[in-house]
Design a protein around this motif. Structure first.
Motif, short mmCIF file in Angstrom:
data_model
loop_
_atom_site.label_atom_id
_atom_site.label_comp_id
_atom_site.label_asym_id
_atom_site.label_seq_id
_atom_site.Cartn_x
_atom_site.Cartn_y
_atom_site.Cartn_z
N ARG A 87 -0.28 0.91 -4.26
CA ARG A 87 -0.67 0.43 -5.60
C ARG A 87 0.16 -0.79 -5.97
NH1 ARG A 87 0.04 1.44 -11.29
NH2 ARG A 87 1.79 2.86 -10.97
N VAL A 88 -0.53 -1.82 -6.39
CA VAL A 88 0.11 -3.08 -6.76
C VAL A 88 0.33 -3.11 -8.27
CG1 VAL A 88 -0.19 -5.59 -6.82
CG2 VAL A 88 -0.95 -4.28 -4.83
N THR A 89 1.47 -3.62 -8.69
CA THR A 89 1.71 -3.90 -10.11
C THR A 89 2.24 -5.32 -10.21
OG1 THR A 89 4.05 -3.24 -10.14
CG2 THR A 89 2.41 -1.49 -10.42
N ASP A 90 2.41 -5.80 -11.44
CA ASP A 90 2.98 -7.14 -11.58
C ASP A 90 4.47 -7.16 -11.26
OD1 ASP A 90 3.86 -5.79 -13.78
OD2 ASP A 90 3.00 -7.13 -15.26
N GLY A 91 5.01 -5.98 -10.91
CA GLY A 91 6.42 -5.91 -10.50
C GLY A 91 6.59 -5.85 -8.99
N VAL A 92 5.53 -6.15 -8.23
CA VAL A 92 5.63 -6.13 -6.77
C VAL A 92 5.80 -7.55 -6.26
CG1 VAL A 92 4.45 -5.61 -4.60
CG2 VAL A 92 4.30 -4.00 -6.51
N ALA A 93 6.98 -7.85 -5.77
CA ALA A 93 7.26 -9.11 -5.07
C ALA A 93 7.63 -8.75 -3.62
CB ALA A 93 8.38 -9.87 -5.77
N GLU A 94 8.19 -9.71 -2.87
CA GLU A 94 8.48 -9.47 -1.46
C GLU A 94 9.34 -8.24 -1.21
OE1 GLU A 94 7.17 -13.75 -1.51
OE2 GLU A 94 8.28 -12.39 -2.83
N PRO A 95 10.44 -8.03 -1.97
CA PRO A 95 11.26 -6.83 -1.68
C PRO A 95 10.51 -5.53 -1.94
CG PRO A 95 12.49 -8.45 -2.95
CD PRO A 95 11.07 -8.90 -2.97
N GLU A 135 13.23 -13.14 5.70
CA GLU A 135 13.38 -11.96 6.55
C GLU A 135 12.50 -10.81 6.06
OE1 GLU A 135 18.03 -12.67 8.00
OE2 GLU A 135 17.59 -11.55 6.15
N LEU A 136 12.43 -10.66 4.73
CA LEU A 136 11.56 -9.63 4.15
C LEU A 136 10.11 -9.88 4.52
CD1 LEU A 136 13.18 -9.35 0.61
CD2 LEU A 136 12.94 -7.46 2.23
N THR A 137 9.68 -11.14 4.36
CA THR A 137 8.30 -11.50 4.67
C THR A 137 7.98 -11.24 6.14
OG1 THR A 137 8.33 -13.20 2.94
CG2 THR A 137 6.60 -13.36 4.60
N ALA A 138 8.89 -11.59 7.02
CA ALA A 138 8.67 -11.38 8.45
C ALA A 138 8.59 -9.90 8.78
CB ALA A 138 9.80 -12.05 9.24
N HIS A 139 9.44 -9.09 8.16
CA HIS A 139 9.44 -7.65 8.42
C HIS A 139 8.16 -7.00 7.94
CE1 HIS A 139 10.71 -3.37 7.80
NE2 HIS A 139 11.25 -3.59 9.00
N THR A 140 7.72 -7.38 6.74
CA THR A 140 6.46 -6.84 6.21
C THR A 140 5.30 -7.25 7.10
OG1 THR A 140 7.34 -6.98 3.96
CG2 THR A 140 4.96 -6.73 4.19
N ARG A 141 5.27 -8.53 7.52
CA ARG A 141 4.20 -9.02 8.38
C ARG A 141 4.13 -8.21 9.67
NH1 ARG A 141 6.08 -13.75 9.76
NH2 ARG A 141 5.36 -14.80 7.87
N MET A 142 5.30 -7.91 10.23
CA MET A 142 5.35 -7.15 11.49
C MET A 142 4.76 -5.74 11.28
SD MET A 142 7.41 -4.51 12.92
CE MET A 142 9.01 -4.70 12.12
N MET A 143 5.12 -5.07 10.17
CA MET A 143 4.60 -3.73 9.92
C MET A 143 3.09 -3.75 9.72
SD MET A 143 7.41 -1.76 7.50
CE MET A 143 7.39 -2.98 6.17
N VAL A 144 2.58 -4.73 8.95
CA VAL A 144 1.15 -4.83 8.72
C VAL A 144 0.41 -5.11 10.03
CG1 VAL A 144 -0.66 -6.20 7.59
CG2 VAL A 144 1.40 -5.55 6.31
#
Length: 822
Positions: A186-194, A217-226
């Motif tokens: 679930r997305v909220t307006d409080g969801v940023a990269e971390p 680094e956060l973006t790269a880690h999320t990309r890898m999981m997705v």
């Protein structure tokens, strides 16, 4: 099979025997709840673990609040995902409620042996068709996109309550197989990269990135999981993804990141990311193949009819068909209104507003249920039954009753973790209600302590940990404990931003600024939302040089961003620099696709300048562009009224009231216009309705009392004035004016003079000057003043009226008493 046996106390021996016959595959409360355990928490876990819910229906269970609570939880779980079979066993002739009749398993099996045979036989328990109507075309489209080699992302869009989540879940349940194939976030307006990294890791049961990770680094880690999950055939569903759209509807950076991670050009077969959104995205031409959009329209009448029937609607098919057309087939609206059908046209029209805003009549909801919804709106995350009940000081019976009522109105649902969650459509409504409570801040502190204590007992690997963490950080911030919030986890920039925005809306500007500054990263694009709110926050704190400097920096960096230009204008409006504000609003117009709001802003600034023709022109432009919001209509009406175009002003104001009938301010303004048109019955009706809607709206009883005095309703006027007796909120000039009128009518000329003098001391406007003339003449007629003395007073007061352009206000009295006007 795992049975949950729901029963009342008198049927306990039968339930225990039945458990034994089922060879241990059954849950009976006294066997599995130790003394002192929290009943509702354990019951929720028991139902969550069950495959079959067995209700031993009898006269005793019909009266049992615990049975009601258990049945509500099971019914909610069945509605969510049909993951539990409902089986009703009738022990006596007690009528079975309509909603339970489709699940009737046996009427004659009244011994443990016969009941066990009925539950163990191979035939499945009868179940009605699932309440999911007329979406086969959309489900087919989702399946096509899943197997389309060019499609990487699908947006399912529609108005709140149209069934976007249900469609995504139903489609994926039909076209995917295997445990863990679908992950929902679930997305909220409080969801940023971390926050996104934490949420994806939690949903996929992976380890999140380190707390000290950079944004890259956060973006790269999320990309890898997705990439790994989608590449293995998993489907990610991001719910409420409208928060990831830019102001102009284009895809925001987080949506872009997810889509990029999931996409492999021309190799997207079996790879799909789904977004549900209230807004339709504007997809760039370069992404037109990879990103597809489905928009959900209302149900067709032939499919809406069974939905209404399943929700208990009564009436003929023709009556229900007409309701479907009136509500445009909106599924949630149909569910809400169904129990009240049939309704006549007028009643249905009134309900349209409730459906669109409150969804329910507040008067129908018990106080304990209302408080529970307020708490859920603030927490907006996992909160188990024990904590929720304790925070509300509710007994087990009171809590189960509140849950039952909220579930019956479809206001809450049982989340994947077993915790109650508020429907997203309702969160802002109940949060505004919560903020109005006098103990809001102290209650927020209590909830923060409760969440913090609960979080410390959750293992970080638990599926509820991430949502609990984010909720705790936010509520700690709202209770003024930013340092404690940051100690839990560093770098939650999205949550800090969301908390800052909520504090801004609460007008707690110092705390808001602290959170917004803590959310900054140094990346101009990432920091843009926080800096826009910072700019306005600084202005409200009277730190205008800083606000303007920040605004000018943002304009230089984002010269074609309509939102930035508009916020820069808002800074000037906060400082009451109307012309400068208008200049910025006009600069934003070329860069905004929907320009109506900017013209409404210009109209409001023109109103403050009392430039009525220009205000009317700007408001009319906004309305003609499709921005016929109640706010724009009210502004237009105000501008027309100021130009004495009262008939048109009344017509437009009536439109605003029709759109927002529970807005007391709109009702009051409609009454004031009616009064100027000498339609006193309508004016009194609108003033009375204003008082009903908001007893604290002190102007309404003053205006109503004034009209009642004019109409000779003296007793009623006194009763109306008694409503605000001792109120410090009542405008002193108006209150003294009405008191003077009342004293004048009753012949108490000394009190009338005293009250009139007080009114003039506060405000020398047309109303008070006219009343002072009437008092002077009345005193002369009563021989308390000489004619010459009264004439001198009248002459001075009339000159003031003439200078204000309101001499016509005393025309009637000058014709009746010409000798005082020589």
């Amino acid at each position: 099979m795992r049975f949950f046996i729901s029963h009342a106390g008198p049927d306990k021996p039968l339930a225990i025997e039945l458990k034994a016959l089922l060879e241990g595959d059954a849950w009976v409360d006294l066997f599995e709840i130790d003394l002192g355990d929290v009943l509702w928490h354990e019951i929720s876990d028991g139902i969550e673990a069950a495959t079959d819910f067995v209700l031993l229906w009898s006269a005793a269970s019909a009266r049992s609040k615990w049975v009601q609570y258990e049945t509500t939880l099971a019914f909610t779980r069945w509605l969510e995902d049909s993951a539990i079979a409902l089986r009703i066993i009738c022990l006596d002739d007690t009528p079975v409620p309509l909603r339970l009749r489709p699940f009737l398993q046996a009427r004659d099996a009244k011994t443990p042996d016969l009941i066990a045979q009925a539950l163990r036989r191979n035939d499945p328990a009868p179940a009605p068709r699932r309440r999911f109507f007329n979406r086969n075309d959309e489900i087919g489209a989702i399946e096509e996109h899943l197997y389309d080699s060019s499609t990487a992302a699908l947006w399912i869009c529609g108005v709140p309550g149209s069934g976007k989540r249900s469609l995504a879940r139903e489609a994926l349940q039909r076209i995917t197989t295997g445990q863990g194939t679908v992950a929902k976030i679930r997305v909220t307006d409080g969801v940023a990269e971390p926050e996104l990294d934490l949420l994806v890791a939690s949903a996929l049961q992976k380890s999140p990135s380190d707390e000290s990770s950079t944004l890259a680094e956060l973006t790269a880690h999320t990309r890898m999981m997705v990439q790994e999950f989608v590449g293995a055939g998993g489907v990610l569903v991001f719910e409420d993804a409208e928060h990831w759209l830019a102001e102009d509807g284009t895809l925001g950076r987080l949506a872009e990141q997810v889509i990029t991670a999931a996409s492999e050009p021309d190799r997207n077969t079996d790879r799909l990311v789904i977004f549900t959104s209230r807004r339709r995205p504007r997809v760039a031409e370069s992404q037109s193949e990879a990103v597809q959009v489905i928009y959900l329209h209302g149900l067709q009448p032939k499919h809406a009819l069974p939905l209404l029937r399943s929700q208990g609607a009564e009436g003929s098919d023709e009556q229900l068909m007409s309701v479907t057309l009136e509500l445009d087939g909106h599924p949630l609206a149909l569910e809400v209104v169904a129990p009240q059908l049939p309704l006549n046209a007028a009643a249905l029209n009134d309900r349209r507003h409730d459906i669109a805003t409150d969804l329910i009549d507040p008067g129908r909801i018990a106080g304990s249920t209302w408080r529970m919804l307020e708490v859920l709106s603030l927490v907006d995350g996992p909160l188990n039954g024990e904590d929720l009940a304790n925070s509300l000081a509710l007994s087990a019976e009171g809590f189960s009753s509140a849950v039952d009522e909220a579930t019956s109105y479809a206001l809450v649902r049982l989340g994947d973790s077993g915790a109650l969650t508020l429907h997203p459509l309702l969160r802002d409504y109940y949060l505004r209600s919560f903020r109005k409570q006098p103990d809001y801040e102290s209650q927020t502190t209590v909830l923060a302590d409760l969440l913090l204590a609960r979080l410390q007992g959750i293992d970080p690997d638990d599926e509820t940990y991430t949502m609990s963490l984010l909720s705790t950080v936010k509520v700690l911030g709202l209770s003024g404990r930013l340092n404690e919030a940051r100690e839990l986890r560093q770098g939650l920039i999205g949550t800090l931003y969301q908390t800052g925005v909520e504090l801004f809306h609460e007008r707690r500007y110092e705390a808001a600024l602290e959170h917004l500054e803590a959310a900054l990263t140094g990346d101009t694009d990432v920091d843009l939302p926080a800096n826009r709110v910072r700019m306005k926050t600084l202005a409200y704190l009277k730190r205008m040089p800083e606000a303007r400097a920040l605004g000018d920096d943002l304009v230089r960096e984002h010269a074609r961003d309509a939102g930035v230009l508009r916020d820069r204008g808002r800074v000037e409006q906060i400082d009451r620099k109307w012309s400068e504000a208008i200049m910025w609003y006009e600069r934003a117009i070329p860069f905004r696709s929907n320009k109506a709001q900017l013209y409404a802003d210009i109209a409001q600034a023109r109103v403050r300048m009392e430039d009525w023709p220009a205000a009317a022109a700007a408001a009319k432009t906004a309305i003609d562009m499709g921005g016929d919001t109640p706010y724009a209509l009210s502004t237009y009406s105000q501008a027309l009224e100021a130009q004495n175009m009262l008939v048109d002003a009344r017509k437009v104001m009536a439109q605003a009231v029709a759109r927002e009938p529970k807005n007391p301010r709109y009702r009051y303004r409609l009454g004031r216009i009616a009064l100027q048109l000498d339609d006193r019955p309508s004016a009194m009706r609108e003033f009375a309705r204003t008082i009903e809607l908001d007893p604290q709206f002190v102007e309404a009883p003053l205006s109503l009392a004034s009209v009642q005095i004019d109409e000779g309703l003296i007793t009623e006027a006194k009763e109306t004035l008694a409503r605000i007796n001792g109120s410090h909120a009542a405008p002193s000039a108006v209150l003294h004016n009405v008191k003077a009128k009342l004293a004048l009518v009753e012949g108490d000329l000394a009190s009338a003079q005293s009250a009139s003098d007080s009114a003039l001391k506060d405000r020398r406007d047309a109303h008070n000057l006219t009343l002072a003339i009437r008092v002077a003449i009345a005193r002369a007629e009563a021989k308390e003043l000489s004619v010459g003395q009264a004439s001198a007073q009248v002459k001075l007061l009339a000159k003031e009226l003439e200078m204000q352009g309101h001499l016509a206000a005393v025309l009637e009295i000058s014709q009746r008493f010409p000798k005082y006007f020589d």
